[in-house]
Design a protein around this motif. Structure first.
Motif, PDB file in Angstrom:
ATOM      1  N   MET A 149       0.835  -1.204   0.000  1.00 62.86           N
ATOM      2  CA  MET A 149       0.000   0.000   0.000  1.00 62.86           C
ATOM      3  C   MET A 149       0.871   1.255   0.000  1.00 62.86           C
ATOM      4  SD  MET A 149      -2.886   1.229   2.620  1.00 62.86           S
ATOM      5  CE  MET A 149      -3.424  -0.414   3.105  1.00 62.86           C
ATOM      6  N   ARG A 150       1.152   1.712  -1.165  1.00 64.32           N
ATOM      7  CA  ARG A 150       2.109   2.806  -1.259  1.00 64.32           C
ATOM      8  C   ARG A 150       1.576   4.114  -0.688  1.00 64.32           C
ATOM      9  NH1 ARG A 150       5.107   3.767  -6.509  1.00 64.32           N
ATOM     10  NH2 ARG A 150       5.565   5.551  -5.168  1.00 64.32           N
ATOM     11  N   TYR A 151       0.325   4.378  -1.042  1.00 65.84           N
ATOM     12  CA  TYR A 151      -0.250   5.597  -0.505  1.00 65.84           C
ATOM     13  C   TYR A 151      -1.105   5.256   0.699  1.00 65.84           C
ATOM     14  CZ  TYR A 151       1.264   7.688  -4.832  1.00 65.84           C
ATOM     15  OH  TYR A 151       2.014   8.145  -5.867  1.00 65.84           O
ATOM     16  N   LYS A 152      -0.949   6.024   1.720  1.00 61.79           N
ATOM     17  CA  LYS A 152      -1.803   5.813   2.875  1.00 61.79           C
ATOM     18  C   LYS A 152      -3.239   6.137   2.488  1.00 61.79           C
ATOM     19  CE  LYS A 152       1.461   6.695   6.581  1.00 61.79           C
ATOM     20  NZ  LYS A 152       1.827   7.644   7.629  1.00 61.79           N
ATOM     21  N   LYS A 153      -4.110   5.428   3.132  1.00 62.15           N
ATOM     22  CA  LYS A 153      -5.526   5.666   2.875  1.00 62.15           C
ATOM     23  C   LYS A 153      -5.870   7.134   3.096  1.00 62.15           C
ATOM     24  CE  LYS A 153      -9.953   3.456   3.872  1.00 62.15           C
ATOM     25  NZ  LYS A 153     -10.697   2.775   4.925  1.00 62.15           N
ATOM     26  N   SER A 154      -5.214   7.678   4.098  1.00 64.25           N
ATOM     27  CA  SER A 154      -5.497   9.064   4.449  1.00 64.25           C
ATOM     28  C   SER A 154      -5.277  10.001   3.275  1.00 64.25           C
ATOM     29  CB  SER A 154      -4.602   9.481   5.621  1.00 64.25           C
ATOM     30  OG  SER A 154      -4.832  10.825   5.935  1.00 64.25           O
ATOM     31  N   GLU A 155      -4.152   9.792   2.603  1.00 62.62           N
ATOM     32  CA  GLU A 155      -3.855  10.689   1.488  1.00 62.62           C
ATOM     33  C   GLU A 155      -4.870  10.541   0.371  1.00 62.62           C
ATOM     34  OE1 GLU A 155       0.133  10.144   0.220  1.00 62.62           O
ATOM     35  OE2 GLU A 155       0.935  10.369   2.258  1.00 62.62           O
ATOM     36  N   ILE A 156      -5.251   9.309   0.138  1.00 63.21           N
ATOM     37  CA  ILE A 156      -6.239   9.064  -0.910  1.00 63.21           C
ATOM     38  C   ILE A 156      -7.542   9.770  -0.580  1.00 63.21           C
ATOM     39  CG2 ILE A 156      -7.616   7.299  -2.041  1.00 63.21           C
ATOM     40  CD1 ILE A 156      -5.284   5.380  -1.678  1.00 63.21           C
ATOM     41  N   SER A 157      -7.966   9.592   0.649  1.00 58.90           N
ATOM     42  CA  SER A 157      -9.218  10.227   1.048  1.00 58.90           C
ATOM     43  C   SER A 157      -9.123  11.736   0.937  1.00 58.90           C
ATOM     44  CB  SER A 157      -9.569   9.832   2.477  1.00 58.90           C
ATOM     45  OG  SER A 157      -9.888   8.467   2.542  1.00 58.90           O
ATOM     46  N   ALA A 158      -8.022  12.275   1.390  1.00 56.68           N
ATOM     47  CA  ALA A 158      -7.856  13.724   1.323  1.00 56.68           C
ATOM     48  C   ALA A 158      -7.960  14.191  -0.115  1.00 56.68           C
ATOM     49  CB  ALA A 158      -6.512  14.120   1.929  1.00 56.68           C
ATOM     50  N   ALA A 159      -7.323  13.452  -1.020  1.00 59.28           N
ATOM     51  CA  ALA A 159      -7.385  13.835  -2.427  1.00 59.28           C
ATOM     52  C   ALA A 159      -8.813  13.742  -2.951  1.00 59.28           C
ATOM     53  CB  ALA A 159      -6.461  12.935  -3.245  1.00 59.28           C
ATOM     54  N   GLN A 160      -9.507  12.683  -2.534  1.00 57.72           N
ATOM     55  CA  GLN A 160     -10.896  12.562  -2.963  1.00 57.72           C
ATOM     56  C   GLN A 160     -11.727  13.747  -2.513  1.00 57.72           C
ATOM     57  OE1 GLN A 160     -11.982   8.805  -1.315  1.00 57.72           O
ATOM     58  NE2 GLN A 160     -11.672   7.680  -3.234  1.00 57.72           N
ATOM     59  N   ILE A 161     -11.464  14.180  -1.291  1.00 60.81           N
ATOM     60  CA  ILE A 161     -12.231  15.315  -0.774  1.00 60.81           C
ATOM     61  C   ILE A 161     -11.942  16.570  -1.602  1.00 60.81           C
ATOM     62  CG2 ILE A 161     -12.473  16.860   1.193  1.00 60.81           C
ATOM     63  CD1 ILE A 161     -11.992  14.408   2.996  1.00 60.81           C
ATOM     64  N   VAL A 162     -10.670  16.777  -1.897  1.00 60.52           N
ATOM     65  CA  VAL A 162     -10.321  17.967  -2.678  1.00 60.52           C
ATOM     66  C   VAL A 162     -11.011  17.927  -4.043  1.00 60.52           C
ATOM     67  CG1 VAL A 162      -8.448  19.114  -3.901  1.00 60.52           C
ATOM     68  CG2 VAL A 162      -8.150  18.438  -1.520  1.00 60.52           C
TER      69      VAL A 162
ATOM     70  N   LYS B 144     -20.944  15.035   1.086  1.00 59.31           N
ATOM     71  CA  LYS B 144     -21.865  14.171   0.359  1.00 59.31           C
ATOM     72  C   LYS B 144     -21.266  13.811  -1.001  1.00 59.31           C
ATOM     73  CE  LYS B 144     -26.049  15.405   1.427  1.00 59.31           C
ATOM     74  NZ  LYS B 144     -27.224  16.275   1.315  1.00 59.31           N
ATOM     75  N   GLU B 145     -20.739  14.815  -1.688  1.00 63.00           N
ATOM     76  CA  GLU B 145     -20.155  14.572  -3.013  1.00 63.00           C
ATOM     77  C   GLU B 145     -18.976  13.601  -2.919  1.00 63.00           C
ATOM     78  OE1 GLU B 145     -21.033  16.135  -6.037  1.00 63.00           O
ATOM     79  OE2 GLU B 145     -19.448  15.161  -7.173  1.00 63.00           O
ATOM     80  N   ALA B 146     -18.259  13.686  -1.789  1.00 60.34           N
ATOM     81  CA  ALA B 146     -17.102  12.796  -1.612  1.00 60.34           C
ATOM     82  C   ALA B 146     -17.516  11.424  -1.084  1.00 60.34           C
ATOM     83  CB  ALA B 146     -16.101  13.443  -0.660  1.00 60.34           C
ATOM     84  N   GLY B 147     -18.783  11.280  -0.794  1.00 58.14           N
ATOM     85  CA  GLY B 147     -19.247  10.005  -0.267  1.00 58.14           C
ATOM     86  C   GLY B 147     -18.758   9.738   1.140  1.00 58.14           C
ATOM     87  N   MET B 148     -18.550  10.801   1.873  1.00 54.73           N
ATOM     88  CA  MET B 148     -18.084  10.632   3.259  1.00 54.73           C
ATOM     89  C   MET B 148     -18.972  11.407   4.210  1.00 54.73           C
ATOM     90  SD  MET B 148     -14.010  11.056   2.877  1.00 54.73           S
ATOM     91  CE  MET B 148     -13.176  10.407   1.441  1.00 54.73           C
ATOM     92  N   SER B 149     -18.649  11.281   5.466  1.00 54.53           N
ATOM     93  CA  SER B 149     -19.390  12.047   6.463  1.00 54.53           C
ATOM     94  C   SER B 149     -18.700  13.389   6.691  1.00 54.53           C
ATOM     95  CB  SER B 149     -19.440  11.292   7.773  1.00 54.53           C
ATOM     96  OG  SER B 149     -18.167  11.307   8.370  1.00 54.53           O
ATOM     97  N   LYS B 150     -19.471  14.302   7.235  1.00 58.20           N
ATOM     98  CA  LYS B 150     -18.914  15.606   7.537  1.00 58.20           C
ATOM     99  C   LYS B 150     -17.710  15.470   8.467  1.00 58.20           C
ATOM    100  CE  LYS B 150     -22.286  18.050   9.065  1.00 58.20           C
ATOM    101  NZ  LYS B 150     -23.125  19.114   9.718  1.00 58.20           N
TER     102      LYS B 150
ATOM    103  N   ALA C  79     -15.580  13.145   8.600  1.00 57.61           N
ATOM    104  CA  ALA C  79     -14.386  12.704   7.875  1.00 57.61           C
ATOM    105  C   ALA C  79     -13.683  13.895   7.230  1.00 57.61           C
ATOM    106  CB  ALA C  79     -14.777  11.676   6.823  1.00 57.61           C
ATOM    107  N   VAL C  80     -14.470  14.787   6.680  1.00 53.38           N
ATOM    108  CA  VAL C  80     -13.865  15.969   6.051  1.00 53.38           C
ATOM    109  C   VAL C  80     -13.051  16.738   7.088  1.00 53.38           C
ATOM    110  CG1 VAL C  80     -14.335  18.147   4.894  1.00 53.38           C
ATOM    111  CG2 VAL C  80     -15.669  16.127   4.300  1.00 53.38           C
ATOM    112  N   HIS C  81     -13.644  16.863   8.258  1.00 53.31           N
ATOM    113  CA  HIS C  81     -12.935  17.608   9.298  1.00 53.31           C
ATOM    114  C   HIS C  81     -11.734  16.848   9.834  1.00 53.31           C
ATOM    115  CE1 HIS C  81     -15.920  20.837   9.748  1.00 53.31           C
ATOM    116  NE2 HIS C  81     -14.880  21.465  10.235  1.00 53.31           N
ATOM    117  N   TYR C  82     -11.765  15.563   9.651  1.00 51.85           N
ATOM    118  CA  TYR C  82     -10.604  14.797  10.081  1.00 51.85           C
ATOM    119  C   TYR C  82      -9.399  15.125   9.198  1.00 51.85           C
ATOM    120  CZ  TYR C  82      -7.510  10.874  10.927  1.00 51.85           C
ATOM    121  OH  TYR C  82      -6.426  10.104  11.210  1.00 51.85           O
ATOM    122  N   HIS C  83      -9.663  15.303   7.921  1.00 51.12           N
ATOM    123  CA  HIS C  83      -8.563  15.556   6.987  1.00 51.12           C
ATOM    124  C   HIS C  83      -8.197  17.030   6.894  1.00 51.12           C
ATOM    125  CE1 HIS C  83      -8.234  11.473   5.478  1.00 51.12           C
ATOM    126  NE2 HIS C  83      -9.542  11.410   5.524  1.00 51.12           N
ATOM    127  N   PHE C  84      -9.191  17.876   7.054  1.00 51.60           N
ATOM    128  CA  PHE C  84      -8.926  19.318   6.971  1.00 51.60           C
ATOM    129  C   PHE C  84      -9.535  19.981   8.192  1.00 51.60           C
ATOM    130  CE2 PHE C  84      -9.203  17.518   2.768  1.00 51.60           C
ATOM    131  CZ  PHE C  84      -8.047  17.963   2.166  1.00 51.60           C
TER     132      PHE C  84
END
Lengths: 202, 202, 202, 202
Positions: A1-14, A36-42, A44-49
């Motif tokens: 797993m080269r990229y951490k899940k976190s980075e992937i999620s953050a990119a998805q959010i952006v 909602k557009e990112a398919g996550m919970s609010k 989660a967004v605050h977790y990354h940003f």
DNA sequence: TATGAATGAGCCTTCATTCAT
DNA sequence: AATGAATGAAGGCTCATTCAT
């Protein structure tokens, strides 16, 4: 797993934020919409940003990067500077006028930056880079061809960029008024008027 | 002269809103802010303008009017078209670059209009009027001087306006980069490149 | 000018309020609505009625009066008590089920009175009057015919009124369920079951 | 068993809303009141119910359910239909006249439903269910006892319910006028008058 | 008498943010 | 790493009421 899940999620959010922002604009976009557009919970967004502002900054950084890359690709290496210039201008216009999500986001956040001190430096940098980019490409070409611009090489790119951006705003406000071919033709004419062949050195 | 007060108050609100909007931008401006700036209660604002949107529209109408009037005054009647053109361009730039409240409001709401269907027609009309204005002033002057633009008279004003607006946005984002004299000189050069002296008939 | 303008206006307001209340219900009716319906300004309404509550009370008084008058007119003087009773019940039902503005207002404010101490006494009085009315009409008729109700004459009118009102509410909630003729027939049957012929004396 | 808390909170809100609504009535109840009664923030209420209307509908659904269940429990299985009927009527009356929160809410929202299209269907359904309930219980009993109602079995329950509800409204408006025992006695008499023993076949 | 103007409290709703899990 | 729950501060808007005219 080269990229951490976190980075992937953050990119998805952006990316999701870019889409939503392009669709609704800054003033009408909530974190909920983005989540909602990112398919996550609010949450989660605050977790990354940590804050909305931090996310928006990241989105702006991403959007300017994309626009810049596309612009860079536009600087065709062509036989003659004139043909090259013309094709470059066309592409520059298309990048902006195509209403890509990123171009829309940049335009929207540009307006926001008037009142948001955190955004302004990023946009200033965006403009500066764009101007540099253009100059770096134009300068050698022009010199090689013995062409000399009538206005200083420092100012020239700013003018071109300004022209393009201003026309884009008009085109956004009333899409039916400015025909793409008219715009490109006009820009080309303008551009040609900016140069004169330098007298050959003796 | 009964109840003239109402009109006065409504005008005060529009002016206050213009100030606040210029200071904070649409996204960060609440009716409370406007009411406070106008020295009235929130209720009073709603008494004069049923909804925030209605008020904003009025503010936009007012702001575009003001910008238009200033622009109109810029079309100096001068001896030669060249000098006149130059002076006109200078004033046009100043009107926009001076960061007057109205110019800021127009710029801000222009961005909002991308996502607000109610705003867009007004801004489209604003651009259309500005273009007409410019054409009506330029056309006779140019003809009298036997000058012919290289791009169609329909497109020319749009180009000039776009150029100015785009430069304004840049100047807003980074006030230190574009020196007024550089800009005016560049615009002038550009403008001159747009025309050619028509061959004398007969 | 026999009636002062003031009284006329006040009456107009009450009538307008009745119409609006019947249309929108208490919870959704503002003084503005009433003023508009009366063709006056909000200020005028407050000139005639110091507070909304005062107006509503007046409206209730007016509405109960109207309903009472119509009810009174329903007590037909007929040959036999049985025919008279039947025709009376029919009319009573019609008065309520016809959804006249006043009947609607009474029904609506009846519900309000559950929580409004100022309204309750009026509605209690309304019921009391209605019960008295009915008793005063029935008692002599019945006695003359040697008929004796199976339930006390004090309670009987309350029962009848309750029955009618309850059915009205149901009819309001679902107009298609209760056919007028069914209702009248049922009420009649019920009513007949309430009496028995008294054994002749002597 | 994750996040069961949400359901609990939602239920608490509905119960709190029922209490407040029973105390103050729809027109005078704000979400703030409900939130306070539920010991939560306004935001929490909106988290569970997107709009006030949605909450009210849930409250109504809950209240009608409760009333229905209590009513159902009232249909005593008794030796003879007459005794059973009488006891059932008593309980029906008590359920309504006891001013339980749920009964009050139903009565209040019934009035609201006159003007609220979203509420009306629910109340119509409530009436329909109640009528069905009653018919299903009565029909077999009556048939077994060879008793035949004088009014159609379709209409009968509506009449009884209407009678009860109408009396309840009166009792709410003036609690001192209608003595429970009088009411029950009257209803019983009425009810008895509705039936006749069917002639034995053969 | 009646009006238009203005107020201020309160309402429903949205939303960025926090937090336990 | 992510979720659902909950908060509290605004935000836009409504409305009964007051008041100068």
């Amino acid at each position: 797993m080269r990229y951490k899940k976190s980075e992937i999620s953050a990119a998805q959010i952006v990316q999701a934020a870019t889409r939503v922002l392009a669709r609704q604009g800054y003033a009408r976009t909530s974190l909920m919409d983005i989540a909602k557009e990112a398919g996550m919970s609010k949450g989660a967004v605050h977790y990354h940003f940590p804050t909305k502002e931090a996310l928006i900054q990241e989105v702006l950084a991403h959007a300017t990067n994309v626009v810049q890359e596309r612009t860079l690709a536009a600087w065709a290496e062509d036989a003659t500077p004139f043909v090259g210039l013309r094709r470059s201008l066309e592409t520059l216009w298309e990048v902006r006028a195509s209403r890509s999500d990123e171009a829309l986001v940049v335009a929207d956040l540009l307006a926001q930056s008037l009142y948001d001190d955190a955004l302004r430096p990023q946009l200033a940098a965006f403009y500066a880079t764009a101007a540099h980019q253009m100059r770096d490409h134009l300068a050698p070409q022009l010199e090689a061809a013995g062409i000399q611009p009538k206005i200083p090489m420092e100012v020239l790119p700013r003018i071109v960029i300004g022209l393009l951006d201003g026309l884009v705003m008009q085109a956004f406000a009333d899409p039916d008024v400015l025909e793409p071919e008219d715009v490109v033709a006009a820009i080309e004419t303008l551009a040609l008027g900016l140069f004169e062949v330098a007298p050959k050195k003796g």
